[in-house]
Design a protein around this motif. Structure first.
Motif, PDB file in Angstrom:
ATOM      1  N   UNK A  82       0.853  -1.181   0.000  1.00 61.64           N
ATOM      2  CA  UNK A  82       0.000   0.000   0.000  1.00 61.64           C
ATOM      3  C   UNK A  82       0.895   1.239   0.000  1.00 61.64           C
ATOM      4  N   UNK A  83       0.399   2.329  -0.582  1.00 60.31           N
ATOM      5  CA  UNK A  83       1.202   3.547  -0.715  1.00 60.31           C
ATOM      6  C   UNK A  83       0.445   4.748  -0.150  1.00 60.31           C
ATOM      7  N   UNK A  84       1.178   5.608   0.563  1.00 59.72           N
ATOM      8  CA  UNK A  84       0.648   6.874   1.062  1.00 59.72           C
ATOM      9  C   UNK A  84       1.762   7.912   0.986  1.00 59.72           C
ATOM     10  N   UNK A  85       1.569   8.935   0.168  1.00 60.15           N
ATOM     11  CA  UNK A  85       2.512  10.053   0.103  1.00 60.15           C
ATOM     12  C   UNK A  85       3.956   9.578  -0.122  1.00 60.15           C
ATOM     13  N   UNK A  86       4.156   8.589  -0.982  1.00 57.02           N
ATOM     14  CA  UNK A  86       5.490   8.068  -1.262  1.00 57.02           C
ATOM     15  C   UNK A  86       5.963   6.984  -0.305  1.00 57.02           C
ATOM     16  N   UNK A  87       5.270   6.797   0.804  1.00 52.66           N
ATOM     17  CA  UNK A  87       5.611   5.760   1.775  1.00 52.66           C
ATOM     18  C   UNK A  87       4.961   4.448   1.335  1.00 52.66           C
ATOM     19  N   UNK A  88       5.739   3.372   1.328  1.00 55.57           N
ATOM     20  CA  UNK A  88       5.225   2.065   0.927  1.00 55.57           C
ATOM     21  C   UNK A  88       5.169   1.169   2.157  1.00 55.57           C
ATOM     22  N   UNK A  89       3.967   0.668   2.457  1.00 56.15           N
ATOM     23  CA  UNK A  89       3.745  -0.226   3.585  1.00 56.15           C
ATOM     24  C   UNK A  89       3.445  -1.616   3.042  1.00 56.15           C
ATOM     25  N   UNK A  90       4.250  -2.589   3.445  1.00 58.07           N
ATOM     26  CA  UNK A  90       4.031  -3.985   3.060  1.00 58.07           C
ATOM     27  C   UNK A  90       3.317  -4.687   4.214  1.00 58.07           C
ATOM     28  N   UNK A  91       2.093  -5.128   3.956  1.00 54.96           N
ATOM     29  CA  UNK A  91       1.358  -5.918   4.938  1.00 54.96           C
ATOM     30  C   UNK A  91       1.582  -7.381   4.593  1.00 54.96           C
ATOM     31  N   UNK A  92       2.184  -8.130   5.508  1.00 53.80           N
ATOM     32  CA  UNK A  92       2.514  -9.537   5.269  1.00 53.80           C
ATOM     33  C   UNK A  92       1.617 -10.431   6.113  1.00 53.80           C
ATOM     34  N   UNK A  93       0.957 -11.358   5.455  1.00 60.16           N
ATOM     35  CA  UNK A  93       0.123 -12.325   6.157  1.00 60.16           C
ATOM     36  C   UNK A  93       0.740 -13.704   5.974  1.00 60.16           C
ATOM     37  N   UNK A  94       0.962 -14.410   7.075  1.00 61.02           N
ATOM     38  CA  UNK A  94       1.505 -15.771   7.058  1.00 61.02           C
ATOM     39  C   UNK A  94       0.358 -16.721   7.354  1.00 61.02           C
ATOM     40  N   UNK A  95      -0.047 -17.508   6.353  1.00 57.78           N
ATOM     41  CA  UNK A  95      -1.251 -18.331   6.499  1.00 57.78           C
ATOM     42  C   UNK A  95      -0.988 -19.758   6.989  1.00 57.78           C
ATOM     43  N   UNK A  96       0.253 -20.211   6.956  1.00 58.18           N
ATOM     44  CA  UNK A  96       0.544 -21.581   7.406  1.00 58.18           C
ATOM     45  C   UNK A  96       0.361 -21.676   8.919  1.00 58.18           C
ATOM     46  N   UNK A  97      -0.237 -22.769   9.403  1.00 55.49           N
ATOM     47  CA  UNK A  97      -0.423 -22.942  10.849  1.00 55.49           C
ATOM     48  C   UNK A  97       0.906 -22.823  11.606  1.00 55.49           C
ATOM     49  N   UNK A  98       0.921 -22.003  12.632  1.00 54.69           N
ATOM     50  CA  UNK A  98       2.103 -21.829  13.464  1.00 54.69           C
ATOM     51  C   UNK A  98       3.184 -20.931  12.885  1.00 54.69           C
ATOM     52  N   UNK A  99       2.953 -20.345  11.714  1.00 51.31           N
ATOM     53  CA  UNK A  99       3.987 -19.518  11.081  1.00 51.31           C
ATOM     54  C   UNK A  99       4.150 -18.155  11.757  1.00 51.31           C
ATOM     55  N   UNK A 100       3.088 -17.634  12.353  1.00 50.79           N
ATOM     56  CA  UNK A 100       3.154 -16.327  13.024  1.00 50.79           C
ATOM     57  C   UNK A 100       3.413 -16.497  14.509  1.00 50.79           C
ATOM     58  N   UNK A 101       4.238 -15.621  15.052  1.00 55.18           N
ATOM     59  CA  UNK A 101       4.476 -15.606  16.497  1.00 55.18           C
ATOM     60  C   UNK A 101       3.284 -14.935  17.180  1.00 55.18           C
ATOM     61  N   UNK A 102       3.044 -15.232  18.443  1.00 59.27           N
ATOM     62  CA  UNK A 102       1.938 -14.574  19.154  1.00 59.27           C
ATOM     63  C   UNK A 102       2.215 -13.079  19.325  1.00 59.27           C
TER      64      UNK A 102
END
Length: 149
Positions: free
Chosen positions: A59-79
């Motif tokens: 996503x982009x705002x005023x030249x700033x780029x924000x990467x939203x990362x979603x990890x869908x594999x079970x257990x891939x994301x830390x709490x």
């Protein structure tokens, strides 16, 4: 001498659609592109153990780029663990808005929360739906800054 060029800032989210709605509706970020990178390469680059199941939305705002990362594999994301402003590393994103209080209220409508004890009258902190700290400042704040080099 090597000259760097800014690319993007990434953050992990637990619900990609919710986070995209939050940043687009509350702050006016615009979608750029979305990828589902190769798991083995992403795991190696990130120093994580596959499977990850990453989808990255930019996503982009005023030249700033924000990467939203979603990890869908079970257990891939830390709490989730709430971070504080005195921990080393990136602490927050700061966004100037027309109306700090109205933006904070809108953030709540889209799953965020207001950190009331941070309200100094001119600025305050909120958290996005995954707990990322965001500093809200009035647009006039930028008018008082020195020119960028």
């Amino acid at each position: 001498m090597t000259v760097g060029v800014y690319n993007h800032t990434g953050q992990v989210v637990t619900d990609l659609d919710r986070s995209k709605r939050f940043y687009q509706e509350v702050f006016g970020f615009r979608p750029w592109y979305e990828i589902t990178p190769n798991d083995e390469l992403t795991a190696k680059l990130s120093c994580l153990t596959p499977p990850l199941g990453v989808t990255a939305s930019y996503l982009v705002l005023d030249g700033f780029v924000l990467e939203l990362m979603h990890l869908s594999a079970p257990g891939a994301s830390a709490p989730y663990r709430p971070r504080t402003m005195n921990e080393p590393g990136l602490t927050h994103l700061s966004i100037s808005v027309d109306d700090v209080r109205a933006t904070a209220a809108k953030a709540v409508e889209y799953g965020g929360c207001v950190i009331e004890e941070s309200d100094v009258g001119l600025a305050l902190f909120i958290r996005d739906p995954d707990g990322q700290l965001l500093e809200l400042l009035p647009v006039t704040y930028r008018d008082r800054l020195p020119p960028k080099p």
